[in-house]
Design a protein around this motif. Structure first.
Motif, PDB file in Angstrom:
ATOM      1  N   UNK A   1      25.943  32.509  44.841  1.00  0.00           N
ATOM      2  CA  UNK A   1      26.995  32.444  43.992  1.00  0.00           C
ATOM      3  C   UNK A   1      28.165  31.881  44.643  1.00  0.00           C
ATOM      4  N   UNK A   2      28.917  31.113  44.147  1.00  0.00           N
ATOM      5  CA  UNK A   2      30.154  30.682  44.682  1.00  0.00           C
ATOM      6  C   UNK A   2      31.262  31.510  44.221  1.00  0.00           C
TER       7      UNK A   2
ATOM      8  N   UNK B   1      36.084  32.768  41.183  1.00  0.00           N
ATOM      9  CA  UNK B   1      37.443  33.261  41.105  1.00  0.00           C
ATOM     10  C   UNK B   1      38.634  32.156  41.636  1.00  0.00           C
TER      11      UNK B   1
ATOM     12  N   UNK C   1      28.415  37.972  34.252  1.00  0.00           N
ATOM     13  CA  UNK C   1      29.017  37.115  35.043  1.00  0.00           C
ATOM     14  C   UNK C   1      30.336  36.624  34.331  1.00  0.00           C
TER      15      UNK C   1
ATOM     16  N   UNK D   1      31.893  38.755  32.713  1.00  0.00           N
ATOM     17  CA  UNK D   1      33.099  39.852  33.029  1.00  0.00           C
ATOM     18  C   UNK D   1      33.478  39.958  34.523  1.00  0.00           C
ATOM     19  N   UNK D   2      32.497  39.379  35.033  1.00  0.00           N
ATOM     20  CA  UNK D   2      32.949  39.507  36.647  1.00  0.00           C
ATOM     21  C   UNK D   2      34.095  38.300  37.005  1.00  0.00           C
ATOM     22  N   UNK D   3      33.759  37.129  36.238  1.00  0.00           N
ATOM     23  CA  UNK D   3      34.531  36.013  36.699  1.00  0.00           C
ATOM     24  C   UNK D   3      35.762  35.722  35.801  1.00  0.00           C
ATOM     25  N   UNK D   4      35.780  36.463  34.759  1.00  0.00           N
ATOM     26  CA  UNK D   4      36.750  35.991  33.562  1.00  0.00           C
ATOM     27  C   UNK D   4      37.027  34.588  33.409  1.00  0.00           C
TER      28      UNK D   4
END
Lengths: 505, 505
Positions: free
Chosen positions: A283-284, A287, A315, A317-320
């Motif tokens: 995964x890149x 952010x 994901x 939630x992780x990357x917004x």
């Protein structure tokens, strides 16, 4: 004066020198201005002594321009245009909206329901026409497609045109583009625009591995290529930049290269088209502020498909940022595990992703005697998923929302919508015979006595069956509302059932 | 010469002025050097005219030091020490190992199986002793604990000591620390060290909200506090920095504050203790290179618990760092949904996280007439999960691995281990009666004829039952090995069953 519609396409064509190497010798740009706003746009050489500068006015009114060049003939040329209202089907560029979703620049919601035809523009003209005809008759509003041709299993034919001057397969002059190749690409992107389809344009990919060498041109040639394509294509409102497909499988480039190409593209594209990068395994770091949305490949986890929703949401939630699962496996019958999903599995993934506040991209991989497989070459669609995907797309559009949102973060994963007014629950492979009527209540105010209409959706058979009685809510506990006189909804006990719950009073 | 064991604790105590405000007036540091290595360590004022500098030698041999101070008395004091081999139970600091796991500095694996006693050091001395006794008799090797006292439901008693000079509840001089408070904290951290337990020290938390004001001291006081605690505690090898619990619930600080505090701590802690931050709703950007591992709270998703494994693994893939689910809900009977997990649910989460290549932290919330609840205050444990967690911990230790790894990225979510030698599969709430003997084969070489021993683990009843016959592998398809004469494993058809498969030849 030239009249160009807003988000339309202005092109200034200039005669200039054709000796030497115009691609590298001549610099050309123009500053376009309106009131206090000024944009510097790079031009490009289009062959035969013709130079072009393209511009997409994003605001109505007068725009003026003046060119700048190291070539006398091309320098200091001025003009103007009038930007008028957009025509009916022109809604502008698609942009991020409400953090996790998308909308056109004019505010019209855009729900990405894309498909995948990696190398369709590199096939015979006849096949390309057929692909466009298929797209016209289906619901997909985004196509993942490569600039460079593709050399891969089931995809070994050479294209008619190549992006550089030289001789196939691998004797190229990377300092000289082949304008005919790019004009053809543009023509096909314009045809997609007419169909209301976004071109999710893949700028690099690993399906080359020394065959042509377009995956290993080196930093300087890559930069020149990116700048050339930005100059040519950034005034097409339906272009999205996908920096790569499976970036981590391109063995000749490292993370720093990708960061650099992403930064260059974000910086040099004055119109801020959507910009993403798609991975194989690694995964890149989505952010990266230059990345507008996370474009994700996610293994299909056959046999554990019902485990998806909490996973797909995570994901986000992780990357917004918005998340599009641009590769989740394909409906088809290839031997590879990513190439033999059932239609049920693929449609289920679309539903799971919508319930997770994210989006999914379609693809189809049925074997064919001449290897005409939709996922790579286009042609026709044979699967059972497209019309079910259209059914879902219509449900999402009918929600009246910009996108479905989680109802109770972390705690509800099988439902999404908008608390108080619209709820969509989906049960995937589960076969419940009843559903406890419970709506989230924690920190959510819905007035006692509000009434809701419940509909049972069979996502496979594409039916929507209203439940006769309305549900009136009362408090249950700190986390739930319920309906005291009607505490359950009877369900058909089959797979792939959803519930739509809408407030009626 | 002083002899200090490696990763041991050296303390230089100096007499100096006690007038004015020694906390802010006096600067003190020392440079510790060995060969080409030099570390500048800040000292601190410990009250009563005593100044201290603490140091943890990380390499054996001679170390010398010289102090630096704006106070003549404390300036330019030199000395040396001999760093000797560590004693038997001293393995050094815990650090990240193999990207997703942990090990002590001497290479001994460390598998975090932590528990949560947020405010145990702020309870009565007697209760603190009881907590230590409980920890001694359980398997937990990490404790999440707060520096500042906690004011929250079931946790409203005032502590005996406060970190600053002043008067409770909220009349404090944030420029003057209370050394006694910190000495007590240190003493308890040392007791944890003796028990082989890591102190996952929470530096800020939101459970204050104007009661004492320790959550809203402002940037300058926060910086001073962090530097003071780094000076005091960074020579304790069992300290981990948890910058905050539920950082996003601390309304007085913004993302930039947290980035700043994290950077300050990473920079000023010469020993590079593990450094994390724990969230409420909004996941932090754990890609921040100063963050050593992702400390995650994840809602418990009651009723969809079997959906966890693909989900738990995903954050690892997204962050490319170790992931510890430091809050997943607690075994107990509180009214709050995070406070009434069954032991089965909590133990299931531990298994799910191990199968996902991640770790989980325990907590217990049974109501108590005097509100002595383990999660906040310590005391005794009453739940059924701890011994099952210990059972799992022993299985992980016995694997001989530094941590279990995914077997086939994206495609296998119910198993982990090391391809070719060790596999652990876990079926959570599913009740399979047989398991198809299939081991991942894609890009994995296991020689034909390799033999495997299979054991059936009942994770709840804590039994390990070997299957009599060995399984010999043969090729099945491009993705799987199988055993031709023995293609299935018969399972008991209960919940919470796991399989351990070890290569024997």
């Amino acid at each position: 004066m030239n009249e160009i519609e807003r988000w339309g396409f202005f092109e200034l064509s200039l005669d200039g020198p054709s000796d030497g190497n115009p691609f590298t010798d001549i610099s050309l740009s123009a500053v376009f201005s309106q009131d206090n706003k000024a944009l510097k746009i790079n031009g490009f050489y289009d062959g035969n002594g013709i130079y072009k500068i393209r511009f997409m006015p994003t605001k109505e009114g007068n725009w003026s321009y003046t060119t700048e060049s190291n070539c006398e003939e091309l320098n200091n040329i001025s003009g103007d245009m009038l930007c008028i209202s957009p025509s009916e089907n022109n809604h502008g560029l698609v942009q991020v909206h409400n953090q996790y979703h998308f909308a056109y620049a004019d505010g019209t919601p855009f729900f990405p329901f894309g498909t995948t035809c990696y190398a369709w523009v590199h096939q015979s003209r006849e096949l390309q026409e057929q692909t466009l005809e298929t797209l016209k008759n289906n619901c997909f509003n985004k196509v993942r497609m490569c600039v460079f041709p593709k050399s891969y299993s089931n995809n070994s034919n050479e294209p008619e045109l190549y992006p550089f001057e030289g001789t196939a397969p691998c004797d190229w002059d990377f300092t000289k583009f082949n304008p005919e190749f790019f004009r053809h690409l543009e023509q096909q992107i314009l045809k997609l625009m007419e169909l209301g389809i976004e071109a999710d344009l893949i700028l690099f990919h690993p399906y080359d591995k020394g065959h042509w060498g377009f995956d290993s041109m080196g930093r300087e040639a890559d930069d020149r290529y990116l700048n050339y394509i930005i100059a040519r294509l950034s005034s097409f409102r339906n272009v999205w930049w996908s920096m790569a497909n499976e970036y981590d499988y391109v063995k000749e480039k490292c993370k720093e290269d990708w960061d650099h190409y992403i930064e260059l593209t974000a910086k040099n594209d004055c119109f801020h088209h959507l910009l993403s990068i798609h991975q194989g395994d690694v995964l890149y770091d989505h952010w990266n502020p230059n990345i507008t949305h996370a474009s994700i490949q996610l293994g299909t986890l056959r046999g554990t498909v019902s485990a998806g929703m909490g996973r797909l949401k995570l994901l986000r939630d992780a990357y917004h940022k918005p998340v599009i699962y641009d590769e989740v496996g394909y409906e088809g019958n290839l031997i590879q595990r990513w190439g033999h999903l059932s239609a049920e599995e693929l449609v289920d993934k679309f539903w799971q992703s919508i319930i997770s506040g994210t989006y999914t991209t379609h693809g189809e991989t049925f074997t064919h005697p001449e290897d005409i497989i939709w996922w790579a070459k286009g042609g026709t669609l044979r699967g059972k998923s497209p019309k079910r995907i259209e059914f879902l797309k219509n449900i999402v559009k009918d929600s009246g929302l910009y996108g479905l949102e989680p109802l109770d973060r972390w705690w509800v994963i099988d439902g999404a919508g908008k608390n108080g007014s619209y709820y969509l629950y989906y049960f995937s492979y589960e076969k419940p015979e009843k559903w406890k009527f419970e709506l989230p209540a924690f920190k959510i105010d819905v007035p006692m006595g509000a009434k809701f209409k419940v509909e049972i959706i069979d996502t496979w058979n594409m039916t929507i069956t209203p439940v006769e009685e309305l549900y009136e809510i009362t408090d249950k506990d700190r986390y739930h509302y319920t309906c005291s006189y009607n505490p359950t909804v009877t369900l058909p006990g089959r797979e792939f059932i959803a519930l739509r719950i809408k407030r009626v009073s």
